[in-house]
Design a protein around this motif. Structure first.
Motif, mmCIF file in Angstrom:
data_model
loop_
_atom_site.group_PDB
_atom_site.id
_atom_site.type_symbol
_atom_site.label_atom_id
_atom_site.label_comp_id
_atom_site.label_asym_id
_atom_site.label_seq_id
_atom_site.Cartn_x
_atom_site.Cartn_y
_atom_site.Cartn_z
ATOM 1 N N LEU A 39 0.964 -1.233 -0.020
ATOM 2 C CA LEU A 39 -0.105 -0.007 -0.047
ATOM 3 C C LEU A 39 0.946 1.270 -0.039
ATOM 4 O O LEU A 39 1.475 1.604 0.873
ATOM 5 C CB LEU A 39 -0.876 -0.153 1.208
ATOM 6 C CG LEU A 39 -2.178 -0.755 1.213
ATOM 7 C CD1 LEU A 39 -2.723 -0.792 2.435
ATOM 8 C CD2 LEU A 39 -3.120 -0.208 0.244
ATOM 9 N N ALA A 80 -0.357 11.030 9.542
ATOM 10 C CA ALA A 80 -1.809 11.092 9.173
ATOM 11 C C ALA A 80 -1.807 9.367 8.766
ATOM 12 O O ALA A 80 -2.860 8.606 9.170
ATOM 13 C CB ALA A 80 -2.265 11.792 8.001
ATOM 14 N N TYR A 81 -0.780 9.194 7.871
ATOM 15 C CA TYR A 81 -1.019 7.593 7.118
ATOM 16 C C TYR A 81 -0.775 6.724 8.361
ATOM 17 O O TYR A 81 -1.566 5.581 8.134
ATOM 18 C CB TYR A 81 -0.037 7.507 6.080
ATOM 19 C CG TYR A 81 -0.632 8.128 4.762
ATOM 20 C CD1 TYR A 81 -1.627 7.294 4.209
ATOM 21 C CD2 TYR A 81 0.081 9.281 3.970
ATOM 22 C CE1 TYR A 81 -2.041 7.616 2.766
ATOM 23 C CE2 TYR A 81 -0.642 9.614 2.758
ATOM 24 C CZ TYR A 81 -1.515 8.926 2.115
ATOM 25 O OH TYR A 81 -2.241 9.230 0.979
ATOM 26 N N LYS A 139 1.791 14.531 7.027
ATOM 27 C CA LYS A 139 0.981 13.185 6.150
ATOM 28 C C LYS A 139 1.504 11.844 6.500
ATOM 29 O O LYS A 139 1.017 10.975 6.550
ATOM 30 C CB LYS A 139 1.215 13.413 4.790
ATOM 31 C CG LYS A 139 0.182 14.356 4.269
ATOM 32 C CD LYS A 139 -0.069 14.452 2.625
ATOM 33 C CE LYS A 139 -1.020 15.474 2.346
ATOM 34 N NZ LYS A 139 -0.915 15.711 0.801
ATOM 35 N N SER A 141 -6.401 1.605 11.390
ATOM 36 C CA SER A 141 -7.655 1.110 11.390
ATOM 37 C C SER A 141 -7.859 0.297 9.906
ATOM 38 O O SER A 141 -9.160 -0.158 9.757
ATOM 39 C CB SER A 141 -8.578 2.299 11.165
ATOM 40 O OG SER A 141 -8.725 3.094 10.106
ATOM 41 N N ARG A 142 -6.846 0.158 9.335
ATOM 42 C CA ARG A 142 -7.061 -0.551 8.232
ATOM 43 C C ARG A 142 -6.185 -2.118 8.402
ATOM 44 O O ARG A 142 -5.100 -1.865 9.052
ATOM 45 C CB ARG A 142 -6.268 -0.113 6.866
ATOM 46 C CG ARG A 142 -6.694 1.302 6.763
ATOM 47 C CD ARG A 142 -8.296 1.061 5.978
ATOM 48 N NE ARG A 142 -9.027 2.529 6.480
ATOM 49 C CZ ARG A 142 -10.199 2.694 6.381
ATOM 50 N NH1 ARG A 142 -11.126 1.741 5.770
ATOM 51 N NH2 ARG A 142 -10.971 3.821 6.868
ATOM 52 N N LEU A 179 -3.903 6.413 9.825
ATOM 53 C CA LEU A 179 -4.927 5.655 8.982
ATOM 54 C C LEU A 179 -4.647 4.204 9.104
ATOM 55 O O LEU A 179 -5.744 3.424 8.893
ATOM 56 C CB LEU A 179 -4.749 6.270 7.598
ATOM 57 C CG LEU A 179 -5.640 5.681 6.527
ATOM 58 C CD1 LEU A 179 -7.095 5.784 6.580
ATOM 59 C CD2 LEU A 179 -5.334 6.277 5.014
ATOM 60 N N PHE A 180 -3.411 3.877 8.898
ATOM 61 C CA PHE A 180 -3.353 2.104 9.010
ATOM 62 C C PHE A 180 -3.649 1.774 10.017
ATOM 63 O O PHE A 180 -3.621 0.460 10.025
ATOM 64 C CB PHE A 180 -1.617 2.373 8.513
ATOM 65 C CG PHE A 180 -1.244 2.264 7.168
ATOM 66 C CD1 PHE A 180 -2.141 2.203 5.939
ATOM 67 C CD2 PHE A 180 -0.047 3.138 6.598
ATOM 68 C CE1 PHE A 180 -1.817 2.397 4.674
ATOM 69 C CE2 PHE A 180 0.177 3.318 5.392
ATOM 70 C CZ PHE A 180 -0.446 2.922 4.311
#
Lengths: 326, 326
Positions: A89, A102-103, A99, A109-110, A106-107
């Motif tokens: 990814l 932020a990533y 960022k 919850s993925r 984000l990761f």
């Protein structure tokens, strides 16, 4: 493939032609296609991921995918990930450390099995993220305390390049660096230059330092500043090759002969260094290898989940590429 | 952010310092961290994906991530994908069309909303995959029949470069190309060269053609061959800038003055063309823009699922960058 040929009632050669995109009657093509569907045959190692069912996602956070070094690290990392049945990814932060965070958020919850972070700066919030993330993280390109990482010998490369410039009889040295919050490219390379000066009896505090962004235009502008403060500079070490290309341009425009009047070196071994006049002396870093190593390190952690072990920090060496510019 | 400051009982300036990695007392840092956790605050647009819950995966299949052009397309595509709340699954095929197919197959059993395929060649199996895939696919860099795509005006760029070389009085033209199964970079650029010849009353079949791989070493070797068959060549169009760099090196070593004896042009506008001697005349392609456009085109299809419409095929223009080499 023999099995496919049997099921489709065609020759092995026909199957091979089909797989390699050769010409084939519509009828045979259809029979082979049906056989492939029936058997779930996958001609490539990539697709073994499918059969073994181990495919998982690994996040790769990079500052600028279109930079030469970054895309080479990415090539190395994706090679190992795909060999081992993982998909990459890709998160491109466009040089915004905000960022990166932020990533990383984000990761969380993925479904990622782990993350490779090509980091630039380490803020307190980065430290917090690195410590608290619910998945393993390997840092590429920087050495951060208590974090698994793969990085380059930035200090050693700058030191050896400077040694070679001093060996040419240069005494009035300049350094075009980058922001020192970037410890690898900023701080460590500058320190390597000064270590070499000290080693040879030159005063490290006499080094003329100007900072630049990571590009050719920055190198041009920084060299102008350097010539204003230190017109008699006779050796310039640049934190990157792109900066060196800009610096050489400015020096030539200012009437300096290269390398007769001024020695210039870069770091990173951009492919273009071989074609620019004078051919650039630089240090080669093993970017693809560092991507491969970071991916292997991460997958070792991912696959031994629950078995704690010591943190691995791997430094990769460099090779000085001596050409004409020093 | 004001809300965060209120909950954490600190100033807005402290929150801002925290978010930007500035120094702050351990106690305040802890209070802000707790407030962020409590509120689920996310400082960045990337993380808006999280809140809106729209995140989805888009596959991006590329031939060689470490190539300048490919990494620029990737930068453009990831920019749009992240803005729109999608994550990019990067598949690097290392120039193996077989792996393109394998990844297309792999993505069929993984949750991807769509795929951007930076394609090189179109085999019958590619066609089959493109027609039967259960998710939308946009092709970048090639124009394939009946497939949504974004590509460059390869023909026009080569034609205009050749026009300019002919305008210099060059009559004995050579072309260093790449495999013509790659219709964009191979076939169309060669045809553009020959169209310009025809336009100016030169015999297109007199064009001396040699093929090369996509790199500098290939350009060097191909130029050697070209000089053997056509020692009086006075204008050489190269399918890529890297090939042109190699060709210029060989020409100089063979005692030719550039551009006095021979005009050379490349295609693609590598950043290095500006720094190599002589500065390379080339055609700029809008690679980042093509990545953005391909991503937008794909997301339009993804988000209007079920509403059939016409296939969009977008050709992006070029800009000739005239420097010193012709």
């Amino acid at each position: 493939m023999k099995e496919l040929a049997r099921i489709a009632n065609v020759s092995s050669a026909a199957v091979s032609r089909y797989l390699n995109g050769g010409s084939l009657s519509q009828e045979k093509r259809e029979r082979i296609r049906a056989a492939i569907e029936e058997t779930g045959y996958q001609p490539d190692t990539v697709a073994q991921m499918l059969r073994t069912g181990t495919t998982d996602h690994i996040g790769l956070i990079v500052p600028k995918i279109s930079s030469d070094a970054v895309s080479r690290v990415t090539a190395g990392a994706t090679r190992v990930l795909s060999e081992k049945g993982y998909l990459c990814l890709l998160a491109n932060t466009e040089n915004d450390p905000e960022k990166e965070l932020a990533y990383l958020g984000l990761f969380q919850s993925r479904p990622v099995a782990g993350v490779i972070l090509m980091a630039t700066v380490l803020t307190p919030r980065h430290e917090e993220m690195l410590q608290n993330a619910p998945f393993p993280i390997v840092v590429a390109g920087q050495q951060f305390r208590q974090v698994p990482c793969v990085y380059h010998d930035d200090f050693g490369a700058a030191q050896e390049l400077t040694n070679r410039i001093i060996a040419r009889g240069r005494k009035k040295l300049g350094y075009i660096g980058v922001i020192e919050q970037d410890v690898a490219a900023g701080l460590n390379r500058r320190r390597g230059v000064q270590a070499a000066m000290k080693e040879h009896g030159l005063d490290p505090s006499a080094l003329a330092v100007v900072n630049s962004p990571f590009n050719v235009a920055g190198g041009r502008a920084a060299m102008k500043k350097l010539l204003e403060t230190t017109p008699d500079v006779d050796g310039v070490i640049c934190a990157t090759d792109l900066i060196a290309f800009g610096a050489m341009e400015t020096l030539r425009q200012a009437g300096r002969s290269l390398p007769e009047d001024v020695s210039v070196a870069g770091v990173g071994d951009s492919w273009a260094g071989e074609y620019i006049t004078p051919h650039l002396t630089t240090a080669h870093f093993y970017y693809e290898k560092s991507g491969e190593t970071a991916a292997r390190l991460l997958l070792d952690i991912v696959e031994n989940k629950g078995e704690p072990g010591p943190i691995h920090q791997t430094m990769l060496g460099y090779t000085v590429i001596e050409r004409e510019s020093i």
